[in-house]
Design an enzyme around this catalytic site. Structure first.
Site, PDB file in Angstrom:
ATOM      1  CE  LYS A  22      -1.546   1.457   3.730  1.00  0.00           C
ATOM      2  NZ  LYS A  22      -0.926   2.860   4.210  1.00  0.00           N
ATOM      3  CG  ASN A  23       2.025   2.863   3.506  1.00  0.00           C
ATOM      4  OD1 ASN A  23       1.063   3.158   3.311  1.00  0.00           O
ATOM      5  ND2 ASN A  23       2.827   2.705   5.563  1.00  0.00           N
ATOM      6  NE  ARG A  94      -1.448  12.305   7.854  1.00  0.00           N
ATOM      7  CZ  ARG A  94      -1.962  13.346   8.155  1.00  0.00           C
ATOM      8  NH1 ARG A  94      -2.934  13.759   8.336  1.00  0.00           N
ATOM      9  NH2 ARG A  94      -0.739  14.469   7.868  1.00  0.00           N
ATOM     10  CB  CYS A 118      -4.325  11.175  11.612  1.00  0.00           C
ATOM     11  SG  CYS A 118      -4.023   9.802  11.559  1.00  0.00           S
ATOM     12  NE  ARG A 123       0.575  10.643   9.535  1.00  0.00           N
ATOM     13  CZ  ARG A 123      -0.366   9.105   9.020  1.00  0.00           C
ATOM     14  NH1 ARG A 123      -1.464   8.772   9.307  1.00  0.00           N
ATOM     15  NH2 ARG A 123       0.568   9.158   8.146  1.00  0.00           N
ATOM     16  N   PRO A 124       1.834  17.467  10.754  1.00  0.00           N
ATOM     17  CG  PRO A 124       3.532  18.322  11.771  1.00  0.00           C
ATOM     18  CD  PRO A 124       3.035  17.317  12.204  1.00  0.00           C
ATOM     19  CG  MET A 125       1.858  18.097   5.258  1.00  0.00           C
ATOM     20  SD  MET A 125       1.038  18.581   3.296  1.00  0.00           S
ATOM     21  CE  MET A 125       2.293  18.725   2.467  1.00  0.00           C
ATOM     22  CG  ASP A 126       6.991  20.515   9.658  1.00  0.00           C
ATOM     23  OD1 ASP A 126       8.386  20.781  10.635  1.00  0.00           O
ATOM     24  OD2 ASP A 126       6.307  19.791   9.720  1.00  0.00           O
ATOM     25  CG  ASP A 308       3.398   0.948   9.449  1.00  0.00           C
ATOM     26  OD1 ASP A 308       3.541   2.134   8.312  1.00  0.00           O
ATOM     27  OD2 ASP A 308       2.798   2.460  10.345  1.00  0.00           O
ATOM     28  CB  ILE A 330       7.187   6.579  14.354  1.00  0.00           C
ATOM     29  CG1 ILE A 330       8.283   6.283  13.857  1.00  0.00           C
ATOM     30  CG2 ILE A 330       6.907   7.534  13.274  1.00  0.00           C
ATOM     31  CD1 ILE A 330       9.617   6.886  14.279  1.00  0.00           C
ATOM     32  NE  ARG A 400      -7.603   4.801   4.871  1.00  0.00           N
ATOM     33  CZ  ARG A 400      -7.032   5.635   5.229  1.00  0.00           C
ATOM     34  NH1 ARG A 400      -7.596   6.157   6.469  1.00  0.00           N
ATOM     35  NH2 ARG A 400      -6.092   6.171   4.683  1.00  0.00           N
TER      36      ARG A 400
HETATM   37  C1  EPZ Z   1       4.280   6.623   6.097  1.00  0.00           C
HETATM   38  O1  EPZ Z   1       3.304   8.335   6.757  1.00  0.00           O
HETATM   39  C2  EPZ Z   1       3.574   5.402   6.088  1.00  0.00           C
HETATM   40  N1  EPZ Z   1       2.365   6.187   4.839  1.00  0.00           N
HETATM   41  C3  EPZ Z   1       3.204   5.591   7.507  1.00  0.00           C
HETATM   42  O2  EPZ Z   1       2.107   4.678   7.384  1.00  0.00           O
HETATM   43  C4  EPZ Z   1       3.764   5.305   8.920  1.00  0.00           C
HETATM   44  O3  EPZ Z   1       3.660   4.844  10.061  1.00  0.00           O
HETATM   45  C5  EPZ Z   1       4.964   6.299   8.220  1.00  0.00           C
HETATM   46  O4  EPZ Z   1       5.675   6.789   7.261  1.00  0.00           O
HETATM   47  C6  EPZ Z   1       5.761   5.958   8.943  1.00  0.00           C
HETATM   48  O5  EPZ Z   1       6.569   4.717   9.085  1.00  0.00           O
HETATM   49  C7  EPZ Z   1       2.538   6.270   3.594  1.00  0.00           C
HETATM   50  O6  EPZ Z   1       3.646   5.671   3.244  1.00  0.00           O
HETATM   51  C8  EPZ Z   1       1.247   6.407   2.901  1.00  0.00           C
HETATM   52  P1  EPZ Z   1       6.023  10.764   7.881  1.00  0.00           P
HETATM   53  P2  EPZ Z   1       4.038   9.335   7.011  1.00  0.00           P
HETATM   54  O7  EPZ Z   1       5.946  11.777   7.244  1.00  0.00           O
HETATM   55  O8  EPZ Z   1       4.677   9.348   5.412  1.00  0.00           O
HETATM   56  C9  EPZ Z   1       6.544  13.012  12.231  1.00  0.00           C
HETATM   57  C10 EPZ Z   1      -0.063   3.021   7.940  1.00  0.00           C
HETATM   58  O9  EPZ Z   1      -0.375   2.301   8.770  1.00  0.00           O
HETATM   59  N2  EPZ Z   1       6.275  14.251  10.988  1.00  0.00           N
HETATM   60  O10 EPZ Z   1       7.512   9.914   8.151  1.00  0.00           O
HETATM   61  O11 EPZ Z   1       2.486  10.698   7.450  1.00  0.00           O
HETATM   62  C11 EPZ Z   1       5.194  13.069  11.665  1.00  0.00           C
HETATM   63  O12 EPZ Z   1       3.858  13.513  12.209  1.00  0.00           O
HETATM   64  C12 EPZ Z   1      -0.126   4.231   8.158  1.00  0.00           C
HETATM   65  O13 EPZ Z   1       0.111   2.473   6.768  1.00  0.00           O
HETATM   66  C13 EPZ Z   1       6.388  15.743  10.342  1.00  0.00           C
HETATM   67  O14 EPZ Z   1       6.210  17.039  11.976  1.00  0.00           O
HETATM   68  O15 EPZ Z   1       5.043   9.306   7.767  1.00  0.00           O
HETATM   69  C14 EPZ Z   1       5.283  11.541  12.542  1.00  0.00           C
HETATM   70  O16 EPZ Z   1       5.341  12.238  13.686  1.00  0.00           O
HETATM   71  C15 EPZ Z   1       0.498   4.790   8.670  1.00  0.00           C
HETATM   72  N3  EPZ Z   1       6.080  16.894   9.807  1.00  0.00           N
HETATM   73  C16 EPZ Z   1       6.949  11.850  11.559  1.00  0.00           C
HETATM   74  O17 EPZ Z   1       6.998  13.171  11.593  1.00  0.00           O
HETATM   75  C17 EPZ Z   1       5.956  16.401   8.999  1.00  0.00           C
HETATM   76  O18 EPZ Z   1       6.530  17.512   7.213  1.00  0.00           O
HETATM   77  C18 EPZ Z   1       6.788  10.457  10.727  1.00  0.00           C
HETATM   78  O19 EPZ Z   1       6.211  11.012  10.053  1.00  0.00           O
HETATM   79  C19 EPZ Z   1       6.255  15.405   7.820  1.00  0.00           C
HETATM   80  C20 EPZ Z   1       6.287  14.456   9.554  1.00  0.00           C
END
Ligand code: EPZ
Length: 422
Positions: A22-23, A94, A118, A123-126, A308, A330, A400
Protein backbone atom coordinates in the site's frame (compact mmCIF):
# COMPACT_ATOMS: atom_id res chain seq x y z
CA UNK A 1 -21.27 -1.27 8.47
CA UNK A 2 -19.19 -4.42 8.31
CA UNK A 3 -17.68 -6.21 11.25
CA UNK A 4 -15.36 -9.21 11.50
CA UNK A 5 -16.03 -12.18 13.79
CA UNK A 6 -13.09 -14.30 14.96
CA UNK A 7 -13.38 -17.47 17.05
CA UNK A 8 -9.99 -18.18 18.56
CA UNK A 9 -8.01 -21.20 19.65
CA UNK A 10 -7.10 -22.87 16.37
CA UNK A 11 -3.46 -23.26 15.32
CA UNK A 12 -2.83 -22.08 11.76
CA UNK A 13 -1.26 -23.97 8.88
CA UNK A 14 -0.73 -23.18 5.22
CA UNK A 15 0.32 -20.40 2.90
CA UNK A 16 -0.62 -16.72 2.60
CA UNK A 17 0.36 -14.69 -0.48
CA UNK A 18 1.60 -11.18 0.27
CA UNK A 19 0.21 -8.41 -1.95
CA UNK A 20 1.92 -5.32 -3.34
CA UNK A 21 2.67 -2.62 -0.78
CA UNK A 22 0.00 0.00 0.00
CA UNK A 23 2.62 2.52 1.07
CA UNK A 24 4.60 1.98 -2.12
CA UNK A 25 1.56 2.17 -4.44
CA UNK A 26 0.39 5.44 -2.82
CA UNK A 27 3.71 7.08 -3.75
CA UNK A 28 4.10 5.37 -7.15
CA UNK A 29 0.67 6.42 -8.46
CA UNK A 30 1.33 10.22 -8.17
CA UNK A 31 4.59 9.68 -10.12
CA UNK A 32 2.40 9.53 -13.23
CA UNK A 33 1.88 13.30 -12.81
CA UNK A 34 5.57 13.84 -13.65
CA UNK A 35 5.23 12.72 -17.27
CA UNK A 36 2.87 13.05 -20.24
CA UNK A 37 3.59 9.41 -21.12
CA UNK A 38 1.91 6.31 -19.60
CA UNK A 39 2.99 4.51 -16.41
CA UNK A 40 1.96 0.89 -15.74
CA UNK A 41 2.06 -0.53 -12.21
CA UNK A 42 1.83 -4.30 -11.78
CA UNK A 43 1.32 -6.28 -8.53
CA UNK A 44 -0.87 -3.40 -7.36
CA UNK A 45 -2.76 -3.92 -4.07
CA UNK A 46 -6.59 -3.87 -4.24
CA UNK A 47 -7.41 -1.51 -1.41
CA UNK A 48 -9.80 1.36 -0.71
CA UNK A 49 -6.80 3.74 -0.34
CA UNK A 50 -5.73 2.89 -3.90
CA UNK A 51 -9.26 3.73 -5.05
CA UNK A 52 -9.09 7.05 -3.19
CA UNK A 53 -5.79 7.89 -4.90
CA UNK A 54 -7.40 6.96 -8.22
CA UNK A 55 -10.23 9.43 -7.55
CA UNK A 56 -7.71 12.14 -6.67
CA UNK A 57 -5.56 11.58 -9.79
CA UNK A 58 -8.66 11.58 -12.02
CA UNK A 59 -9.72 14.90 -10.44
CA UNK A 60 -6.40 16.33 -11.69
CA UNK A 61 -7.02 15.07 -15.24
CA UNK A 62 -5.09 11.78 -15.11
CA UNK A 63 -6.50 8.60 -16.62
CA UNK A 64 -6.39 5.55 -14.38
CA UNK A 65 -7.48 2.14 -15.61
CA UNK A 66 -7.57 -0.91 -13.36
CA UNK A 67 -6.85 -4.11 -15.27
CA UNK A 68 -6.50 -7.81 -14.44
CA UNK A 69 -8.92 -7.72 -11.54
CA UNK A 70 -7.26 -4.56 -10.15
CA UNK A 71 -3.73 -5.96 -9.98
CA UNK A 72 -2.55 -3.75 -12.83
CA UNK A 73 -2.94 0.03 -12.89
CA UNK A 74 -2.54 1.79 -16.25
CA UNK A 75 -1.95 5.46 -15.51
CA UNK A 76 -1.51 8.43 -17.83
CA UNK A 77 -1.54 12.15 -17.20
CA UNK A 78 -0.99 13.38 -20.74
CA UNK A 79 -2.94 16.54 -19.92
CA UNK A 80 -3.42 17.97 -16.43
CA UNK A 81 -6.80 19.72 -16.14
CA UNK A 82 -6.34 20.84 -12.53
CA UNK A 83 -3.56 21.30 -9.96
CA UNK A 84 -5.89 21.39 -6.95
CA UNK A 85 -6.19 18.48 -4.47
CA UNK A 86 -9.53 19.01 -2.79
CA UNK A 87 -10.17 18.74 0.96
CA UNK A 88 -13.01 16.29 0.33
CA UNK A 89 -10.53 13.73 -1.02
CA UNK A 90 -7.45 14.64 1.04
CA UNK A 91 -9.28 14.38 4.39
CA UNK A 92 -10.05 10.72 3.57
CA UNK A 93 -6.40 9.83 3.02
CA UNK A 94 -3.28 11.78 4.12
CA UNK A 95 -1.14 10.22 1.40
CA UNK A 96 -3.02 12.50 -1.00
CA UNK A 97 -0.37 15.07 -0.06
CA UNK A 98 2.06 13.09 -2.29
CA UNK A 99 0.73 14.94 -5.34
CA UNK A 100 2.29 18.22 -4.10
CA UNK A 101 5.88 17.55 -5.27
CA UNK A 102 4.96 16.07 -8.69
CA UNK A 103 2.45 18.88 -9.49
CA UNK A 104 4.95 21.57 -8.54
CA UNK A 105 7.65 19.90 -10.64
CA UNK A 106 5.50 19.40 -13.74
CA UNK A 107 3.02 22.33 -13.62
CA UNK A 108 5.04 24.74 -11.43
CA UNK A 109 1.99 25.24 -9.17
CA UNK A 110 -0.25 23.25 -6.86
CA UNK A 111 -3.05 23.87 -4.37
CA UNK A 112 -3.17 20.99 -1.90
CA UNK A 113 -5.44 20.73 1.12
CA UNK A 114 -3.72 20.08 4.43
CA UNK A 115 -4.98 16.66 5.57
CA UNK A 116 -5.92 17.78 9.13
CA UNK A 117 -5.58 15.67 12.26
CA UNK A 118 -5.37 11.88 12.33
CA UNK A 119 -6.13 9.26 15.01
CA UNK A 120 -2.45 8.46 15.54
CA UNK A 121 -0.99 11.97 15.65
CA UNK A 122 -0.95 15.60 14.51
CA UNK A 123 1.11 14.74 11.42
CA UNK A 124 2.04 18.25 10.15
CA UNK A 125 3.66 18.85 6.72
CA UNK A 126 6.33 21.37 7.73
CA UNK A 127 9.19 19.15 6.53
CA UNK A 128 7.60 18.76 3.06
CA UNK A 129 7.10 22.55 2.85
CA UNK A 130 10.63 23.53 3.90
CA UNK A 131 12.18 21.05 1.47
CA UNK A 132 10.17 22.38 -1.49
CA UNK A 133 10.83 25.98 -0.44
CA UNK A 134 14.56 25.17 -0.48
CA UNK A 135 14.03 24.19 -4.14
CA UNK A 136 12.56 27.61 -4.91
CA UNK A 137 8.84 27.10 -4.32
CA UNK A 138 6.77 29.83 -2.66
CA UNK A 139 4.23 28.19 -0.37
CA UNK A 140 1.42 29.93 1.53
CA UNK A 141 -1.26 28.46 3.74
CA UNK A 142 -4.74 29.88 2.97
CA UNK A 143 -8.15 28.44 4.00
CA UNK A 144 -6.55 25.14 4.98
CA UNK A 145 -4.81 24.77 1.62
CA UNK A 146 -1.14 24.96 0.72
CA UNK A 147 -0.80 27.30 -2.25
CA UNK A 148 2.52 26.46 -3.91
CA UNK A 149 4.11 28.20 -6.88
CA UNK A 150 7.45 27.80 -8.63
CA UNK A 151 7.45 30.29 -11.51
CA UNK A 152 10.07 29.08 -14.00
CA UNK A 153 10.25 25.67 -12.32
CA UNK A 154 12.05 24.16 -9.32
CA UNK A 155 15.81 24.29 -8.92
CA UNK A 156 18.14 21.72 -7.42
CA UNK A 157 19.16 22.31 -3.78
CA UNK A 158 20.77 20.75 -0.71
CA UNK A 159 17.88 19.76 1.53
CA UNK A 160 18.42 18.49 5.08
CA UNK A 161 15.26 16.96 6.57
CA UNK A 162 14.81 17.72 10.30
CA UNK A 163 13.34 14.18 10.65
CA UNK A 164 13.62 11.22 8.21
CA UNK A 165 10.00 11.64 7.13
CA UNK A 166 8.82 9.06 4.56
CA UNK A 167 6.32 11.38 2.89
CA UNK A 168 8.64 14.40 2.78
CA UNK A 169 11.40 12.27 1.24
CA UNK A 170 8.96 10.97 -1.41
CA UNK A 171 7.60 14.45 -2.29
CA UNK A 172 11.11 15.94 -2.51
CA UNK A 173 12.47 13.00 -4.50
CA UNK A 174 9.69 13.26 -7.09
CA UNK A 175 9.98 17.07 -7.28
CA UNK A 176 13.75 16.90 -7.81
CA UNK A 177 13.51 14.62 -10.86
CA UNK A 178 12.44 17.59 -13.08
CA UNK A 179 14.26 20.39 -11.21
CA UNK A 180 17.10 22.35 -12.84
CA UNK A 181 20.37 21.03 -11.45
CA UNK A 182 21.26 18.65 -8.64
CA UNK A 183 19.33 18.01 -5.42
CA UNK A 184 20.83 16.37 -2.35
CA UNK A 185 18.38 15.06 0.25
CA UNK A 186 20.16 14.58 3.60
CA UNK A 187 18.66 12.65 6.53
CA UNK A 188 16.35 11.06 3.96
CA UNK A 189 14.01 8.22 4.93
CA UNK A 190 15.42 4.78 3.97
CA UNK A 191 12.22 2.70 3.81
CA UNK A 192 11.92 0.00 1.09
CA UNK A 193 9.01 2.01 -0.35
CA UNK A 194 11.46 4.88 -1.05
CA UNK A 195 13.77 2.52 -2.93
CA UNK A 196 10.78 1.17 -4.86
CA UNK A 197 9.76 4.71 -5.85
CA UNK A 198 13.33 5.52 -6.94
CA UNK A 199 13.44 2.31 -9.03
CA UNK A 200 10.22 3.34 -10.78
CA UNK A 201 11.44 6.92 -11.38
CA UNK A 202 14.71 5.57 -12.82
CA UNK A 203 12.65 3.38 -15.18
CA UNK A 204 10.95 6.64 -16.25
CA UNK A 205 14.35 8.17 -17.01
CA UNK A 206 15.18 9.92 -13.74
CA UNK A 207 18.78 10.15 -12.49
CA UNK A 208 18.83 9.08 -8.85
CA UNK A 209 21.44 7.51 -6.58
CA UNK A 210 21.75 6.81 -2.85
CA UNK A 211 18.12 5.76 -2.22
CA UNK A 212 18.02 3.36 0.71
CA UNK A 213 20.72 5.44 2.44
CA UNK A 214 20.30 8.71 4.36
CA UNK A 215 21.65 10.76 1.44
CA UNK A 216 19.90 10.73 -1.94
CA UNK A 217 21.26 12.58 -4.98
CA UNK A 218 19.04 13.53 -7.93
CA UNK A 219 20.15 15.11 -11.21
CA UNK A 220 17.15 16.89 -12.69
CA UNK A 221 16.17 16.00 -16.28
CA UNK A 222 14.00 17.86 -18.83
CA UNK A 223 11.28 15.21 -19.01
CA UNK A 224 10.36 11.66 -17.99
CA UNK A 225 9.05 8.93 -20.26
CA UNK A 226 6.79 5.87 -20.29
CA UNK A 227 7.60 2.95 -17.96
CA UNK A 228 6.26 -0.17 -16.28
CA UNK A 229 7.03 -1.06 -12.66
CA UNK A 230 6.21 -3.97 -10.32
CA UNK A 231 5.10 -2.80 -6.85
CA UNK A 232 7.32 -4.20 -4.05
CA UNK A 233 5.79 -6.68 -1.58
CA UNK A 234 3.96 -5.18 1.42
CA UNK A 235 6.32 -5.62 4.40
CA UNK A 236 3.61 -4.50 6.85
CA UNK A 237 1.09 -7.01 5.53
CA UNK A 238 3.93 -9.55 5.67
CA UNK A 239 4.74 -8.78 9.31
CA UNK A 240 1.06 -8.89 10.20
CA UNK A 241 0.57 -12.41 8.80
CA UNK A 242 3.89 -13.59 10.29
CA UNK A 243 2.40 -12.71 13.71
CA UNK A 244 -0.70 -14.86 13.10
CA UNK A 245 1.04 -18.26 13.80
CA UNK A 246 3.15 -16.55 16.49
CA UNK A 247 -0.09 -15.72 18.35
CA UNK A 248 -2.30 -18.69 17.44
CA UNK A 249 0.37 -21.39 17.08
CA UNK A 250 1.08 -23.48 13.99
CA UNK A 251 3.13 -22.81 10.86
CA UNK A 252 2.44 -20.37 8.02
CA UNK A 253 4.48 -19.64 4.89
CA UNK A 254 4.14 -16.04 3.66
CA UNK A 255 4.60 -16.20 -0.12
CA UNK A 256 6.52 -13.23 -1.54
CA UNK A 257 8.00 -12.22 1.83
CA UNK A 258 11.74 -11.47 2.09
CA UNK A 259 13.85 -11.08 5.26
CA UNK A 260 15.53 -7.83 4.15
CA UNK A 261 12.12 -6.11 4.22
CA UNK A 262 11.53 -6.92 7.89
CA UNK A 263 14.93 -7.53 9.54
CA UNK A 264 14.41 -5.58 12.77
CA UNK A 265 11.00 -7.20 13.20
CA UNK A 266 12.35 -10.74 12.59
CA UNK A 267 15.09 -10.09 15.15
CA UNK A 268 12.37 -9.41 17.78
CA UNK A 269 10.33 -12.46 16.75
CA UNK A 270 13.43 -14.59 17.09
CA UNK A 271 14.07 -13.15 20.55
CA UNK A 272 10.47 -14.07 21.43
CA UNK A 273 11.17 -17.68 20.49
CA UNK A 274 9.22 -17.66 17.22
CA UNK A 275 11.04 -19.41 14.38
CA UNK A 276 11.40 -17.63 11.03
CA UNK A 277 12.92 -19.37 8.05
CA UNK A 278 13.50 -18.08 4.51
CA UNK A 279 12.11 -20.46 1.86
CA UNK A 280 12.30 -20.46 -1.94
CA UNK A 281 8.92 -18.76 -2.09
CA UNK A 282 8.93 -16.59 1.01
CA UNK A 283 9.16 -16.73 4.80
CA UNK A 284 7.97 -19.64 6.97
CA UNK A 285 6.95 -18.75 10.52
CA UNK A 286 6.27 -21.35 13.21
CA UNK A 287 5.48 -21.47 16.89
CA UNK A 288 5.16 -25.05 17.86
CA UNK A 289 5.49 -25.22 21.58
CA UNK A 290 4.55 -22.91 24.42
CA UNK A 291 3.79 -19.23 24.44
CA UNK A 292 6.17 -16.63 22.95
CA UNK A 293 8.62 -14.94 25.34
CA UNK A 294 8.21 -11.32 26.38
CA UNK A 295 10.53 -8.91 24.53
CA UNK A 296 11.06 -5.14 24.54
CA UNK A 297 10.38 -3.13 21.39
CA UNK A 298 11.16 0.46 20.36
CA UNK A 299 9.76 1.78 17.07
CA UNK A 300 12.11 3.72 14.75
CA UNK A 301 12.49 4.76 11.11
CA UNK A 302 13.71 1.98 8.78
CA UNK A 303 15.83 -0.10 9.27
CA UNK A 304 14.46 0.09 12.84
CA UNK A 305 11.30 -1.65 14.11
CA UNK A 306 8.35 -0.34 12.03
CA UNK A 307 5.70 1.68 13.86
CA UNK A 308 3.14 0.08 11.49
CA UNK A 309 3.75 -3.30 13.21
CA UNK A 310 3.65 -1.95 16.78
CA UNK A 311 -0.07 -2.65 17.40
CA UNK A 312 0.15 -6.15 15.95
CA UNK A 313 3.26 -6.88 18.06
CA UNK A 314 1.41 -5.66 21.17
CA UNK A 315 -1.32 -8.22 20.48
CA UNK A 316 1.31 -10.99 20.49
CA UNK A 317 2.99 -9.66 23.64
CA UNK A 318 -0.39 -9.77 25.41
CA UNK A 319 -0.14 -13.58 25.13
CA UNK A 320 3.59 -13.89 25.90
CA UNK A 321 5.33 -15.28 28.98
CA UNK A 322 6.50 -12.34 31.06
CA UNK A 323 6.52 -8.53 30.90
CA UNK A 324 7.40 -6.48 27.80
CA UNK A 325 8.12 -2.76 27.32
CA UNK A 326 6.85 -1.28 24.04
CA UNK A 327 7.95 2.24 23.16
CA UNK A 328 6.33 4.17 20.31
CA UNK A 329 8.72 6.90 19.10
CA UNK A 330 7.23 7.87 15.71
CA UNK A 331 3.63 8.89 16.45
CA UNK A 332 2.45 10.58 19.61
CA UNK A 333 -0.94 8.84 19.86
CA UNK A 334 -0.55 5.29 18.56
CA UNK A 335 -1.86 3.16 21.43
CA UNK A 336 -5.58 3.39 20.63
CA UNK A 337 -5.70 -0.43 20.41
CA UNK A 338 -4.59 -0.77 24.06
CA UNK A 339 -7.99 -0.07 25.72
CA UNK A 340 -9.61 -2.53 23.28
CA UNK A 341 -7.07 -5.23 24.16
CA UNK A 342 -7.85 -4.57 27.82
CA UNK A 343 -11.48 -5.39 26.98
CA UNK A 344 -10.16 -8.78 25.81
CA UNK A 345 -8.55 -9.46 29.18
CA UNK A 346 -5.04 -8.19 28.41
CA UNK A 347 -2.89 -6.88 31.26
CA UNK A 348 -1.13 -3.67 30.25
CA UNK A 349 -0.78 0.00 31.01
CA UNK A 350 0.27 2.99 28.94
CA UNK A 351 2.30 5.95 30.18
CA UNK A 352 2.87 8.52 27.43
CA UNK A 353 4.76 6.77 24.62
CA UNK A 354 5.49 3.60 26.61
CA UNK A 355 3.26 0.56 27.12
CA UNK A 356 4.06 -2.11 29.71
CA UNK A 357 2.51 -5.43 28.72
CA UNK A 358 2.23 -8.39 31.12
CA UNK A 359 1.40 -11.55 29.13
CA UNK A 360 -1.71 -13.53 30.19
CA UNK A 361 -2.49 -17.26 29.78
CA UNK A 362 -5.50 -16.60 27.60
CA UNK A 363 -7.30 -13.58 26.11
CA UNK A 364 -11.09 -13.53 26.07
CA UNK A 365 -13.27 -12.78 23.07
CA UNK A 366 -15.28 -9.50 23.23
CA UNK A 367 -16.89 -6.89 20.97
CA UNK A 368 -14.16 -4.31 20.23
CA UNK A 369 -13.81 -1.13 18.16
CA UNK A 370 -11.25 -0.50 15.41
CA UNK A 371 -9.82 3.03 15.58
CA UNK A 372 -7.26 2.99 12.78
CA UNK A 373 -5.81 0.66 10.17
CA UNK A 374 -3.13 -1.16 12.19
CA UNK A 375 -5.14 -1.14 15.43
CA UNK A 376 -7.97 -2.95 13.62
CA UNK A 377 -5.79 -5.82 12.45
CA UNK A 378 -4.13 -6.15 15.87
CA UNK A 379 -7.58 -6.87 17.33
CA UNK A 380 -8.17 -9.57 14.73
CA UNK A 381 -4.80 -11.15 15.60
CA UNK A 382 -5.70 -11.04 19.31
CA UNK A 383 -9.00 -12.71 18.46
CA UNK A 384 -7.11 -15.66 16.91
CA UNK A 385 -5.73 -16.51 20.37
CA UNK A 386 -8.78 -15.57 22.43
CA UNK A 387 -11.29 -17.85 24.08
CA UNK A 388 -14.69 -17.52 22.42
CA UNK A 389 -15.74 -14.93 19.85
CA UNK A 390 -14.29 -11.49 19.15
CA UNK A 391 -16.32 -9.02 17.09
CA UNK A 392 -14.22 -6.24 15.52
CA UNK A 393 -16.41 -3.29 14.54
CA UNK A 394 -15.66 -0.46 12.03
CA UNK A 395 -13.55 -2.65 9.77
CA UNK A 396 -13.61 0.00 7.04
CA UNK A 397 -10.31 1.00 8.62
CA UNK A 398 -8.97 -2.46 7.78
CA UNK A 399 -10.01 -2.38 4.12
CA UNK A 400 -7.77 0.62 3.61
CA UNK A 401 -4.67 -1.52 3.99
CA UNK A 402 -5.52 -5.24 3.87
CA UNK A 403 -7.10 -7.07 0.92
CA UNK A 404 -9.37 -10.02 1.83
CA UNK A 405 -8.07 -10.49 5.38
CA UNK A 406 -10.77 -13.02 6.28
CA UNK A 407 -10.09 -15.07 3.11
CA UNK A 408 -6.33 -15.09 3.71
CA UNK A 409 -6.59 -16.07 7.40
CA UNK A 410 -9.47 -18.48 6.67
CA UNK A 411 -7.27 -20.27 4.12
CA UNK A 412 -4.78 -21.21 6.88
CA UNK A 413 -7.47 -22.49 9.22
CA UNK A 414 -8.69 -19.45 11.16
CA UNK A 415 -12.37 -19.38 12.15
CA UNK A 416 -13.14 -15.91 10.82
CA UNK A 417 -15.96 -14.25 8.87
CA UNK A 418 -17.14 -10.82 7.77
CA UNK A 419 -20.66 -9.82 8.75
CA UNK A 420 -22.63 -6.75 7.82
CA UNK A 421 -25.01 -4.80 10.05
CA UNK A 422 -27.17 -3.86 7.03
C1 EPZ B 1 4.27 6.94 6.18
O1 EPZ B 1 3.50 8.05 6.67
C2 EPZ B 1 3.30 5.77 6.11
N1 EPZ B 1 2.20 6.11 5.24
C3 EPZ B 1 2.76 5.46 7.51
O2 EPZ B 1 1.95 4.30 7.43
C4 EPZ B 1 3.92 5.16 8.43
O3 EPZ B 1 3.44 4.98 9.74
C5 EPZ B 1 4.92 6.33 8.43
O4 EPZ B 1 5.34 6.61 7.07
C6 EPZ B 1 6.15 6.04 9.25
O5 EPZ B 1 6.78 4.88 8.83
C7 EPZ B 1 2.38 6.03 3.89
O6 EPZ B 1 3.43 5.73 3.38
C8 EPZ B 1 1.20 6.36 3.04
P1 EPZ B 1 6.32 10.38 8.20
P2 EPZ B 1 4.09 9.54 6.62
O7 EPZ B 1 6.27 11.63 7.38
O8 EPZ B 1 4.88 9.73 5.39
C9 EPZ B 1 6.31 13.72 11.65
C10 EPZ B 1 0.06 2.92 7.74
O9 EPZ B 1 -0.40 2.39 8.77
N2 EPZ B 1 6.32 14.72 10.55
O10 EPZ B 1 7.53 9.55 8.10
O11 EPZ B 1 2.96 10.47 6.89
C11 EPZ B 1 4.97 12.98 11.74
O12 EPZ B 1 4.02 13.71 12.44
C12 EPZ B 1 0.55 4.39 7.77
O13 EPZ B 1 0.15 2.35 6.64
C13 EPZ B 1 6.38 16.06 10.85
O14 EPZ B 1 6.43 16.45 12.02
O15 EPZ B 1 5.05 9.49 7.90
C14 EPZ B 1 5.36 11.68 12.42
O16 EPZ B 1 5.37 11.86 13.79
C15 EPZ B 1 0.26 5.07 9.06
N3 EPZ B 1 6.38 16.95 9.81
C16 EPZ B 1 6.77 11.45 11.90
O17 EPZ B 1 7.25 12.70 11.40
C17 EPZ B 1 6.32 16.57 8.50
O18 EPZ B 1 6.33 17.41 7.59
C18 EPZ B 1 6.85 10.40 10.78
O19 EPZ B 1 6.03 10.79 9.72
C19 EPZ B 1 6.25 15.19 8.21
C20 EPZ B 1 6.25 14.27 9.25
Amino acid sequence: MDAILVRGGRPLNGQITIAGAKNAALALMPATLLSDEPLTLTNAPRLSDVRTMTTLLRSLGAEVQTLQDGKVLALSSHTLTSTRADYDIVRKMRASNLVLGPLLARAHRAVVSLPGGCAIGARPMDIHVSALEAMGAEIDLKDGYLHANAPGGLKGARVKLRFASVGATENTLMAATLARGTTLIENAAREPEIVDLADCLRAMGAQISGDGTSTIEIQGVARLHAASHRVVADRIELGTYMLAPAIAGGEVECIGGRIHLVEAFVERLDAAGVSVEETAKGLKVARKNGRPHAVDVVTAPYPGFPTDLQAQMMAMLCTAEGQSRLEERIFENRFMHAPELLRMGASLDVQGGVATVRGVDRLKGAPVMATDLRASVSLILAGLAAEGETRVNRVYHLDRGYEQVEAKLGAVGADIERVSDA
